[in-house]
Design an enzyme around this catalytic site. Structure first.
Site, PDB file in Angstrom:
ATOM      1  N   LYS A  62       0.846  -1.212   0.000  1.00 58.11           N
ATOM      2  CA  LYS A  62       0.000   0.000   0.000  1.00 58.11           C
ATOM      3  C   LYS A  62       0.875   1.254   0.000  1.00 58.11           C
ATOM      4  O   LYS A  62       0.596   2.218  -0.704  1.00 58.11           O
ATOM      5  CB  LYS A  62      -0.917   0.003   1.223  1.00 58.11           C
ATOM      6  CG  LYS A  62      -1.996  -1.061   1.172  1.00 58.11           C
ATOM      7  CD  LYS A  62      -2.857  -0.969   2.433  1.00 58.11           C
ATOM      8  CE  LYS A  62      -3.798  -2.151   2.540  1.00 58.11           C
ATOM      9  NZ  LYS A  62      -4.572  -2.099   3.796  1.00 58.11           N
ATOM     10  N   HIS A 103       0.985  -7.661  17.334  1.00 56.47           N
ATOM     11  CA  HIS A 103      -0.036  -8.713  17.334  1.00 56.47           C
ATOM     12  C   HIS A 103      -0.698  -8.819  18.695  1.00 56.47           C
ATOM     13  O   HIS A 103      -0.083  -8.555  19.723  1.00 56.47           O
ATOM     14  CB  HIS A 103       0.506 -10.090  16.951  1.00 56.47           C
ATOM     15  CG  HIS A 103       1.983 -10.166  16.700  1.00 56.47           C
ATOM     16  ND1 HIS A 103       2.922 -10.052  17.681  1.00 56.47           N
ATOM     17  CD2 HIS A 103       2.669 -10.348  15.558  1.00 56.47           C
ATOM     18  CE1 HIS A 103       4.116 -10.165  17.162  1.00 56.47           C
ATOM     19  NE2 HIS A 103       4.005 -10.338  15.867  1.00 56.47           N
TER      20      HIS A 103
HETATM   21  C1  LIG Z   1      -3.741  -3.504  -1.718  1.00 51.42           C
HETATM   22  C2  LIG Z   1      -4.198  -4.690  -0.852  1.00 51.42           C
HETATM   23  C3  LIG Z   1      -3.019  -5.123   0.021  1.00 51.42           C
HETATM   24  C4  LIG Z   1      -5.379  -4.260   0.023  1.00 51.42           C
HETATM   25  O1  LIG Z   1      -5.581  -5.171   1.031  1.00 51.42           O
HETATM   26  P1  LIG Z   1      -7.038  -5.785   1.377  1.00 51.42           P
HETATM   27  O2  LIG Z   1      -6.819  -6.817   2.430  1.00 51.42           O
HETATM   28  O3  LIG Z   1      -7.724  -6.195   0.099  1.00 51.42           O
HETATM   29  O4  LIG Z   1      -7.889  -4.604   1.931  1.00 51.42           O
HETATM   30  P2  LIG Z   1      -7.659  -3.647   3.208  1.00 51.42           P
HETATM   31  O5  LIG Z   1      -8.965  -3.498   3.881  1.00 51.42           O
HETATM   32  O6  LIG Z   1      -6.480  -4.051   4.033  1.00 51.42           O
HETATM   33  O7  LIG Z   1      -7.266  -2.285   2.487  1.00 51.42           O
HETATM   34  C5  LIG Z   1      -8.166  -1.663   1.650  1.00 51.42           C
HETATM   35  C6  LIG Z   1      -7.652  -0.278   1.348  1.00 51.42           C
HETATM   36  O8  LIG Z   1      -6.378  -0.377   0.730  1.00 51.42           O
HETATM   37  C7  LIG Z   1      -6.192   0.819  -0.021  1.00 51.42           C
HETATM   38  N1  LIG Z   1      -5.617   0.439  -1.308  1.00 51.42           N
HETATM   39  C8  LIG Z   1      -6.150  -0.313  -2.288  1.00 51.42           C
HETATM   40  N2  LIG Z   1      -5.302  -0.406  -3.331  1.00 51.42           N
HETATM   41  C9  LIG Z   1      -4.210   0.299  -2.992  1.00 51.42           C
HETATM   42  C10 LIG Z   1      -2.987   0.607  -3.651  1.00 51.42           C
HETATM   43  N3  LIG Z   1      -2.725   0.169  -4.878  1.00 51.42           N
HETATM   44  N4  LIG Z   1      -2.092   1.374  -3.004  1.00 51.42           N
HETATM   45  C11 LIG Z   1      -2.335   1.839  -1.774  1.00 51.42           C
HETATM   46  N5  LIG Z   1      -3.484   1.595  -1.094  1.00 51.42           N
HETATM   47  C12 LIG Z   1      -4.398   0.839  -1.699  1.00 51.42           C
HETATM   48  C13 LIG Z   1      -7.537   1.482  -0.202  1.00 51.42           C
HETATM   49  O9  LIG Z   1      -7.564   2.685   0.527  1.00 51.42           O
HETATM   50  C14 LIG Z   1      -8.514   0.463   0.394  1.00 51.42           C
HETATM   51  O10 LIG Z   1      -9.586   1.040   1.090  1.00 51.42           O
HETATM   52  P3  LIG Z   1     -10.801   1.766   0.299  1.00 51.42           P
HETATM   53  O11 LIG Z   1     -11.125   0.871  -0.864  1.00 51.42           O
HETATM   54  O12 LIG Z   1     -11.874   1.875   1.333  1.00 51.42           O
HETATM   55  O13 LIG Z   1     -10.229   3.094  -0.124  1.00 51.42           O
HETATM   56  C15 LIG Z   1      -4.729  -5.849  -1.726  1.00 51.42           C
HETATM   57  O14 LIG Z   1      -5.478  -5.366  -2.790  1.00 51.42           O
HETATM   58  C16 LIG Z   1      -3.710  -6.827  -2.222  1.00 51.42           C
HETATM   59  O15 LIG Z   1      -2.858  -6.553  -3.066  1.00 51.42           O
HETATM   60  N6  LIG Z   1      -3.837  -8.010  -1.633  1.00 51.42           N
HETATM   61  C17 LIG Z   1      -3.011  -9.138  -1.874  1.00 51.42           C
HETATM   62  C18 LIG Z   1      -3.884 -10.270  -2.229  1.00 51.42           C
HETATM   63  C19 LIG Z   1      -3.207 -11.569  -2.003  1.00 51.42           C
HETATM   64  O16 LIG Z   1      -2.344 -11.965  -2.767  1.00 51.42           O
HETATM   65  N7  LIG Z   1      -3.610 -12.216  -0.898  1.00 51.42           N
HETATM   66  C20 LIG Z   1      -3.086 -13.491  -0.561  1.00 51.42           C
HETATM   67  C21 LIG Z   1      -4.183 -14.316   0.043  1.00 51.42           C
HETATM   68  S1  LIG Z   1      -3.803 -15.986  -0.185  1.00 51.42           S
END
Ligand SMILES: CC(C)(COP(=O)(O)OP(=O)(O)OC[C@H]1O[C@@H](n2cnc3c(N)ncnc32)[C@H](O)[C@@H]1OP(=O)(O)O)[C@@H](O)C(=O)NCCC(=O)NCCS
Length: 117
Positions: A62, A103
């Site tokens: 992020k 944590h």
């Molecule tokens: C960016 C990422 C880390 C967000 O994490 P998430 O768990 O989906 O969501 P969170 O609630 O922690 O965070 C959401 C917020 O991240 C922020 N966000 C999204 N994309 C972003 C980016 N490219 N850069 C910075 N911030 C970002 C937004 O503000 C969002 O909130 P909003 O939509 O209300 O504005 C996610 O999209 C990502 O890349 N996840 C990895 C997925 C993965 O491989 N997971 C493995 C599971 S096996």
């Protein structure tokens, strides 16, 4: 100058579920060095360590503005600790960010700050 901030919180129960479901999950999230560190931990510490690293890497993605994906994979990001235990974030082997990890029984969270001098 601060160039990015990132924050992430994860439920430890979710990470435990993913880790139990597939052994690939841990190998996908932790680098080889982090896996070696994980292996040295007590059973109780293992899941919170994994959850904390997961949160740190999502927070870093992020701060970078890319999310986790082709430009920034879990394997590109490594958390290394100094002799006193203070963590620092490395991206593709270069020291790049400040990180703080916490944590509790139910959650792990991390904050990342990117800066240039
Ligand atoms: C960016 C990422 C880390 C967000 O994490 P998430 O768990 O989906 O969501 P969170 O609630 O922690 O965070 C959401 C917020 O991240 C922020 N966000 C999204 N994309 C972003 C980016 N490219 N850069 C910075 N911030 C970002 C937004 O503000 C969002 O909130 P909003 O939509 O209300 O504005 C996610 O999209 C990502 O890349 N996840 C990895 C997925 C993965 O491989 N997971 C493995 C599971 S096996």
């Amino acid at each position: 100058m601060i160039t990015g901030i990132g924050l992430d919180i994860v439920e430890i129960s979710r990470i435990r579920r993913l880790d139990t479901k597939s052994p690939k999950f841990r190998a996908r999230v932790l680098t080889i060095n982090e896996q070696a560190e994980y292996d040295r931990l007590t059973e109780g510490r293992k899941i919170e360590f994994l959850a904390g690293r997961f949160a740190a890497k999502e927070a870093f993605s992020k701060a970078k503005g890319t999310g986790i994906g082709s430009e920034c994979s879990f394997q590109d990001i490594e958390v290394r600790k100094d002799a006193k235990g203070k963590p620092t974030i490395y991206f593709c082997g270069a020291e790049i960010g400040l990180v703080s990890i916490t944590h509790s029984k139910e959650f792990a969270a991390a904050q990342v700050l990117l800066q240039t001098i």
